[in-house]
Design a protein around this motif. Structure first.
Motif, PDB file in Angstrom:
ATOM      1  N   ASN A   1      51.997  45.864  41.118  1.00 35.53           N
ATOM      2  CA  ASN A   1      50.404  46.306  40.859  1.00 35.53           C
ATOM      3  C   ASN A   1      49.733  46.027  40.214  1.00 35.53           C
ATOM      4  O   ASN A   1      48.497  46.646  40.076  1.00 35.53           O
ATOM      5  CB  ASN A   1      51.417  47.577  39.564  1.00 35.53           C
ATOM      6  N   MET A   2      49.665  45.213  39.552  1.00 39.48           N
ATOM      7  CA  MET A   2      48.521  44.123  39.172  1.00 39.48           C
ATOM      8  C   MET A   2      47.243  44.547  40.230  1.00 39.48           C
ATOM      9  O   MET A   2      46.264  44.368  40.391  1.00 39.48           O
ATOM     10  CB  MET A   2      49.253  42.800  38.202  1.00 39.48           C
ATOM     11  N   VAL A   3      47.920  43.878  41.691  1.00 37.44           N
ATOM     12  CA  VAL A   3      47.096  43.553  42.550  1.00 37.44           C
ATOM     13  C   VAL A   3      46.433  44.738  43.055  1.00 37.44           C
ATOM     14  O   VAL A   3      44.464  44.913  43.443  1.00 37.44           O
ATOM     15  CB  VAL A   3      47.186  43.238  43.428  1.00 37.44           C
ATOM     16  N   LYS A   4      47.113  46.254  43.094  1.00 34.32           N
ATOM     17  CA  LYS A   4      46.615  47.530  42.950  1.00 34.32           C
ATOM     18  C   LYS A   4      46.054  47.697  41.926  1.00 34.32           C
ATOM     19  O   LYS A   4      44.601  48.324  42.301  1.00 34.32           O
ATOM     20  CB  LYS A   4      47.713  47.875  43.479  1.00 34.32           C
ATOM     21  N   GLY A   5      45.739  47.626  41.580  1.00 41.16           N
ATOM     22  CA  GLY A   5      44.792  47.642  39.501  1.00 41.16           C
ATOM     23  C   GLY A   5      43.535  46.999  40.012  1.00 41.16           C
ATOM     24  O   GLY A   5      42.437  47.334  39.833  1.00 41.16           O
ATOM     25  N   ILE A   6      43.638  45.225  40.583  1.00 35.40           N
ATOM     26  CA  ILE A   6      41.945  45.093  40.138  1.00 35.40           C
ATOM     27  C   ILE A   6      41.343  45.603  41.922  1.00 35.40           C
ATOM     28  O   ILE A   6      40.641  45.864  41.395  1.00 35.40           O
ATOM     29  CB  ILE A   6      42.504  44.009  40.591  1.00 35.40           C
ATOM     30  N   ALA A   7      42.242  46.540  42.361  1.00 40.72           N
ATOM     31  CA  ALA A   7      41.565  46.675  43.779  1.00 40.72           C
ATOM     32  C   ALA A   7      41.167  48.139  43.646  1.00 40.72           C
ATOM     33  O   ALA A   7      39.942  48.244  43.824  1.00 40.72           O
ATOM     34  CB  ALA A   7      42.694  46.932  44.819  1.00 40.72           C
ATOM     35  N   LEU A   8      42.054  49.305  42.338  1.00 40.31           N
ATOM     36  CA  LEU A   8      41.363  50.548  42.569  1.00 40.31           C
ATOM     37  C   LEU A   8      40.299  50.010  41.169  1.00 40.31           C
ATOM     38  O   LEU A   8      39.316  50.762  41.000  1.00 40.31           O
ATOM     39  CB  LEU A   8      42.309  50.915  41.691  1.00 40.31           C
ATOM     40  N   ILE A   9      39.822  49.614  40.225  1.00 41.99           N
ATOM     41  CA  ILE A   9      38.845  48.945  39.124  1.00 41.99           C
ATOM     42  C   ILE A   9      37.669  48.596  41.103  1.00 41.99           C
ATOM     43  O   ILE A   9      36.384  48.724  40.104  1.00 41.99           O
ATOM     44  CB  ILE A   9      39.526  47.827  38.589  1.00 41.99           C
ATOM     45  N   PHE A  10      38.034  47.741  41.525  1.00 40.81           N
ATOM     46  CA  PHE A  10      36.918  47.428  42.313  1.00 40.81           C
ATOM     47  C   PHE A  10      36.614  49.091  43.137  1.00 40.81           C
ATOM     48  O   PHE A  10      35.428  48.854  42.913  1.00 40.81           O
ATOM     49  CB  PHE A  10      37.621  46.716  43.489  1.00 40.81           C
ATOM     50  N   MET A  11      37.092  49.679  43.520  1.00 42.85           N
ATOM     51  CA  MET A  11      37.164  50.485  44.311  1.00 42.85           C
ATOM     52  C   MET A  11      36.200  51.354  43.275  1.00 42.85           C
ATOM     53  O   MET A  11      34.691  51.684  43.889  1.00 42.85           O
ATOM     54  CB  MET A  11      37.878  51.738  44.808  1.00 42.85           C
ATOM     55  N   PHE A  12      36.409  51.726  41.776  1.00 42.32           N
ATOM     56  CA  PHE A  12      35.721  52.731  41.060  1.00 42.32           C
ATOM     57  C   PHE A  12      34.139  52.034  40.803  1.00 42.32           C
ATOM     58  O   PHE A  12      33.532  52.964  40.592  1.00 42.32           O
ATOM     59  CB  PHE A  12      36.719  52.657  40.129  1.00 42.32           C
ATOM     60  N   ILE A  13      34.163  50.420  41.218  1.00 46.50           N
ATOM     61  CA  ILE A  13      32.816  49.997  40.781  1.00 46.50           C
ATOM     62  C   ILE A  13      31.870  50.376  41.919  1.00 46.50           C
ATOM     63  O   ILE A  13      30.418  50.745  41.455  1.00 46.50           O
ATOM     64  CB  ILE A  13      33.011  48.284  40.250  1.00 46.50           C
TER      65      ILE A  13
END
Length: 366
Positions: free
Chosen positions: A17-29
């Motif tokens: 979930n932490m890795v997914k969280g980082i990936a989601l933040i990257f997507m938003f940026i």
């Protein structure tokens, strides 16, 4: 290299979930700040022009990360059959529908779209991306999950054959078929099926434990040096998407055409990035500091779909809400908070409906 059935996942569900969280933040940026042409009138970030140029591709590593994780955890499924695939597809479609239908109603009410039954039915299964403009991954996921029950049989015996069938063959087939059909699925398959394959093989052959750990982790005992190594690998991989996104293999003579053939280097970037991030997280004793990432990762699918409202046909209404804080870092935080709050609300009926669905005998045996 033989399959090690005694070795489980390299990282826990919480770390995932932490890795997914980082990936989601990257997507938003990636979506918020690297596509200036998407801004509506009154919104502009001229100070980010260089940032958009150099970091558009690096931040798009979010998609290969999700693709890799799809293949990685499919390897651990007890029953890799169509019953399991249909269960996973419907698990994803339920929150998709719960977001799509209200967004469709909003677009109709505001006059930004007109009702067309064919278009509605196509987008209901993500065969069209209009209201949920970033929902194409749902379509891709459905296709992949319908292919994997047969496809995985070619990935479990010989590692060379696995690479040929799982990486080389999809790229060749999709490269040849893409010009023949006006459908982006061939582009998505060519780009991301190899990432799913590498994810599957990484789990199947325990490559993190048996290949990468002996190269990197086992030779460095000091945590400070380990942290520096993991950070450098993650940074190198991140920037590698800009400088070396793919490697060109030449042209392929096919009937009456010459087809340019290249392979996406995300087959290396995605696992290395995930490997380094997982190990960086593992060095931090106080895991509660990562709770925000974990929660974002938990709701990443819904947040992914919800942020479409800022960029679809209704963006003239909703984009000013997103960019209200004006300062980029505050816009990012504000966008995450808005989508997270909405995702929590969506999750209430979604979780209940998924639970009821999976109580059916057909899904219980998946």
């Amino acid at each position: 290299m033989e399959e090690n059935k005694e070795i489980g996942p390299y990282f826990t569900k919480e770390t995932t979930n932490m890795v997914k969280g980082i990936a989601l933040i990257f997507m938003f940026i990636h979506h918020f700040f690297t596509f200036p042409e998407w801004y509506v009138e009154g919104i502009a970030y001229p100070q980010l022009e260089a940032f958009a140029t150099y970091f558009c591709l690096p931040f798009k590593i979010c998609v290969p990360i999700f693709a890799f994780l799809t293949g990685y955890f499919y390897s651990f499924a007890c029953h890799k059959n169509y019953r399991y695939s249909i269960r996973k597809i419907t698990d994803v479609l339920i929150p998709y529908w719960l977001i799509y239908l209200p967004f469709l109603i909003i677009a109709l009410a505001l006059g930004y779209t007109s009702f067309d039954l064919k278009s509605v039915l196509l987008e209901f299964f993500s065969l069209k991306s209009s209201i949920l403009c970033f929902g194409w991954y749902i379509y891709f996921f459905i296709v992949v999950m319908l292919v994997l029950p047969i496809f995985h049989c070619f990935l479990t015996e010989n590692k060379i054959l696995a690479v040929v069938f799982g990486v080389v063959l999809p790229v060749l087939v999709c490269t040849v078929l893409a010009p023949k059909f006006d459908n982006p699925i061939f582009y998505y398959m060519r780009m991301y099926v190899p990432c799913i394959t590498v994810g599957f093989l990484s789990a199947h052959f325990s490559l993190f434990q048996t290949l990468l750990d002996p190269i990197f982790k086992n030779h460095i005992k000091y945590k400070g040096l380990q942290a520096l190594l993991w950070f450098c690998i993650a940074a190198a991989v991140f920037l590698g998407r800009y400088y070396f996104p793919s490697f060109y293999c030449g042209t392929l003579d096919f009937i009456d055409r010459n087809i340019s053939l290249s392979f996406n280097l995300d087959i290396f970037y995605a696992p290395l990035f995930i490997y380094s991030i997982v190990n960086l997280i593992g060095l931090v004793p106080w895991k509660k500091i990562f709770l925000p990432l974990s929660y974002i990762g938990k709701y990443s699918l819904s947040m992914w779909l919800l942020h479409c409202i800022f960029f679809n046909s209704c963006r003239a209404v909703f984009q000013p809400v997103l960019y209200f804080p004006k300062i980029p870092i505050l816009v990012l935080i504000w966008g995450l908070l808005l989508c997270f709050a909405a995702a929590v609300v969506v999750n209430i009926p979604a979780k209940r409906l998924i639970h009821l669905k999976n109580r059916w005998r057909f899904f219980c045996q998946a």
